[in-house]
Design a protein around this motif. Structure first.
Motif, PDB file in Angstrom:
ATOM      1  N   THR A 166      47.214  29.431  18.937  1.00  0.00           N
ATOM      2  CA  THR A 166      47.611  29.836  20.282  1.00  0.00           C
ATOM      3  C   THR A 166      46.911  28.951  21.311  1.00  0.00           C
ATOM      4  O   THR A 166      45.828  28.414  21.064  1.00  0.00           O
ATOM      5  CB  THR A 166      47.244  31.304  20.544  1.00  0.00           C
ATOM      6  N   VAL A 196      41.469  27.404  24.241  1.00  0.00           N
ATOM      7  CA  VAL A 196      41.576  27.859  25.627  1.00  0.00           C
ATOM      8  C   VAL A 196      40.770  26.950  26.543  1.00  0.00           C
ATOM      9  O   VAL A 196      39.780  26.349  26.142  1.00  0.00           O
ATOM     10  CB  VAL A 196      41.077  29.313  25.802  1.00  0.00           C
ATOM     11  N   GLY A 223      42.641  29.529  18.097  1.00  0.00           N
ATOM     12  CA  GLY A 223      43.212  29.335  19.421  1.00  0.00           C
ATOM     13  C   GLY A 223      42.395  28.336  20.211  1.00  0.00           C
ATOM     14  O   GLY A 223      41.217  28.093  19.924  1.00  0.00           O
ATOM     15  N   GLN A 234      37.891  29.507  17.388  1.00  0.00           N
ATOM     16  CA  GLN A 234      38.265  29.637  18.791  1.00  0.00           C
ATOM     17  C   GLN A 234      37.592  28.498  19.555  1.00  0.00           C
ATOM     18  O   GLN A 234      36.366  28.431  19.649  1.00  0.00           O
ATOM     19  CB  GLN A 234      37.851  30.999  19.340  1.00  0.00           C
ATOM     20  N   ASP A 281      45.559  29.080  25.281  1.00  0.00           N
ATOM     21  CA  ASP A 281      45.186  29.932  26.413  1.00  0.00           C
ATOM     22  C   ASP A 281      45.252  31.420  26.089  1.00  0.00           C
ATOM     23  O   ASP A 281      45.469  32.252  26.979  1.00  0.00           O
ATOM     24  CB  ASP A 281      46.029  29.621  27.657  1.00  0.00           C
ATOM     25  N   TYR A 282      45.077  31.745  24.807  1.00  0.00           N
ATOM     26  CA  TYR A 282      44.985  33.143  24.398  1.00  0.00           C
ATOM     27  C   TYR A 282      44.327  33.178  23.027  1.00  0.00           C
ATOM     28  O   TYR A 282      44.488  32.249  22.235  1.00  0.00           O
ATOM     29  CB  TYR A 282      46.366  33.795  24.323  1.00  0.00           C
ATOM     30  N   ASP A 332      54.213  36.221  26.854  1.00  0.00           N
ATOM     31  CA  ASP A 332      53.613  37.546  26.881  1.00  0.00           C
ATOM     32  C   ASP A 332      53.071  37.840  25.478  1.00  0.00           C
ATOM     33  O   ASP A 332      53.831  38.160  24.557  1.00  0.00           O
ATOM     34  CB  ASP A 332      54.664  38.586  27.293  1.00  0.00           C
ATOM     35  N   PHE A 333      51.764  37.714  25.316  1.00  0.00           N
ATOM     36  CA  PHE A 333      51.167  37.862  23.993  1.00  0.00           C
ATOM     37  C   PHE A 333      51.131  39.319  23.525  1.00  0.00           C
ATOM     38  O   PHE A 333      50.777  39.581  22.374  1.00  0.00           O
ATOM     39  CB  PHE A 333      49.757  37.262  23.978  1.00  0.00           C
ATOM     40  N   SER A 334      51.483  40.248  24.401  1.00  0.00           N
ATOM     41  CA  SER A 334      51.570  41.655  23.989  1.00  0.00           C
ATOM     42  C   SER A 334      52.972  42.019  23.496  1.00  0.00           C
ATOM     43  O   SER A 334      53.206  43.135  23.034  1.00  0.00           O
ATOM     44  CB  SER A 334      51.187  42.573  25.152  1.00  0.00           C
ATOM     45  N   THR A 340      46.812  38.612  33.358  1.00  0.00           N
ATOM     46  CA  THR A 340      46.719  38.020  32.022  1.00  0.00           C
ATOM     47  C   THR A 340      45.247  37.821  31.686  1.00  0.00           C
ATOM     48  O   THR A 340      44.371  38.017  32.537  1.00  0.00           O
ATOM     49  CB  THR A 340      47.422  36.652  31.971  1.00  0.00           C
ATOM     50  N   ALA A 341      44.966  37.405  30.445  1.00  0.00           N
ATOM     51  CA  ALA A 341      43.583  37.134  30.052  1.00  0.00           C
ATOM     52  C   ALA A 341      42.988  36.021  30.911  1.00  0.00           C
ATOM     53  O   ALA A 341      41.811  36.077  31.296  1.00  0.00           O
ATOM     54  CB  ALA A 341      43.528  36.752  28.569  1.00  0.00           C
ATOM     55  N   VAL A 342      43.796  35.014  31.230  1.00  0.00           N
ATOM     56  CA  VAL A 342      43.328  33.912  32.083  1.00  0.00           C
ATOM     57  C   VAL A 342      42.940  34.447  33.456  1.00  0.00           C
ATOM     58  O   VAL A 342      41.869  34.146  33.989  1.00  0.00           O
ATOM     59  CB  VAL A 342      44.414  32.825  32.214  1.00  0.00           C
TER      60      VAL A 342
END
Length: 338
Positions: A148, A160, A158, A320, A150-151, A130-132, A190-192
């Motif tokens: 990171t 992704v 990062g 990124q 996938d975020y 949980d990146f939050s 999630t972002a994904v």
């Protein structure tokens, strides 16, 4: 315990020469260097990691923050393959990997940042979390080199998978087979998930396809039981879909279970597609239509980027990196009359 002084005496060279040879310095001749290394190995010499840390100001240890809420751990095919690729690269460069202790039972419990400082990690890779989470954000805002998977944090590098492009290619393929009643059992918010959903709706819009709102259901990644129940609901509709997409290949198996319990066949009655391209997807009968994510490239990019941030902090740019996946047509999506 064998010391460098013992090796120097055996090889009739200075301790400094032994040190340079064992650290692959180019100011020692190749023949001498190989002789010293061979002698050290025969004598059972192993380098003292604490001494090396004091000398280089590095621990040569990288922390891995991996918290899978589904409790699948390293049986999680996608992340297991990514981390395996990551591990191979960093170990080739002389680094070890240690998982950051996330146990809430540990007393006293350290935050992710406190644990990372306690272990003296040279860098950290974060995946499947949980990146939050405030503790994750605290770690990301620290001065520890970090990558990171996938975020994307705005101020960090990062790597992704190109989830938007991958989902667009998958849905376009399904539409090309004549399907217009397409449902999607996606994962958590999630972002994904958001990127894949945006791509899903984009392709439908491109092809003037409208679907009922409840054709899209928010399930959970890697949850056969939940996707099976969602599929039951879709199949019990009077206007059921002709094709159902799932958040990942593992979850798609729940969909297959539901289809068969309803006395239906894949793909003759219902078409099914997954995502990830895990090995098992090709073994299913029929083989699963999916997007194969390039886990090797994702892991390698993340490792190289983190190593450069550790070893060349002044010159390595934050970046990124987006890695494309590949459509695997499989046999689980039938062609129907358009």
């Amino acid at each position: 315990m064998v010391s460098m002084k013992d090796i120097a005496t055996k090889c009739n060279v200075s301790v400094a020469t032994v040190s340079k040879a064992l650290n692959d310095r180019n100011d020692v001749g190749e023949e001498t260097r190989e002789y010293i290394k061979k002698t050290a190995k025969e004598m059972g010499y192993s380098p003292n990691s604490l001494a090396r840390a004091l000398r280089t100001n590095r621990s040569y240890n990288i922390g891995v923050l991996f918290v899978d809420e589904g409790r699948s751990g390293l049986t999680h095919d996608y992340f297991a393959n990514v981390l395996d690729s990551f591990k191979a690269v960093v170990e080739d460069h002389g680094y070890d990997l240690t998982f950051i202790n996330c146990s809430k039972k540990r007393e006293p419990r350290l935050s992710y940042l406190e644990h990372s400082r306690y272990r003296g990690y040279d860098g950290v890779v974060i995946a499947c979390i949980d990146f939050s989470d405030p503790e994750v954000i605290e770690l990301a805002n620290s001065d520890i080199p970090l990558v990171t998977i996938d975020y994307m944090f705005n101020n960090h590098s990062g790597v992704v998978s190109n989830n938007y492009a991958g989902m667009m290619e998958l849905v376009r393929y399904i539409v090309s087979k004549g399907h217009r009643k397409i449902a999607y059992v996606c994962g958590e918010d999630t972002a994904v998930t958001r990127n894949r959903l945006a791509a899903f709706y984009k392709v439908l819009e491109e092809n003037n396809i409208e679907i009922p709102d409840d054709y899209v259901m928010h399930g959970a990644y890697r949850s056969i039981n939940r996707t099976e129940k969602f599929t039951d609901a879709l199949l019990d509709r009077p206007n059921r879909p002709t094709c159902i997409l799932y958040s990942d290949d593992y979850s798609a198996m729940g969909g297959i279970n539901s289809v068969r319990r309803h006395g239906l066949s894949v793909p003759e009655d219902i078409s099914i597609a997954g995502y990830d391209g895990i090995t098992l997807a090709a073994k299913l009968q029929p083989s699963l239509t999916t997007i194969k994510q390039d886990t090797q490239a994702i892991g390698e990019h993340a490792a190289i980027k983190l190593l450069n941030l550790i070893e060349h902090p002044r010159t390595e740019a934050l970046e990124q990196i987006v890695v494309d996946g590949t459509l695997v047509p499989g046999k689980s999506v039938a062609e129907i009359n358009k």
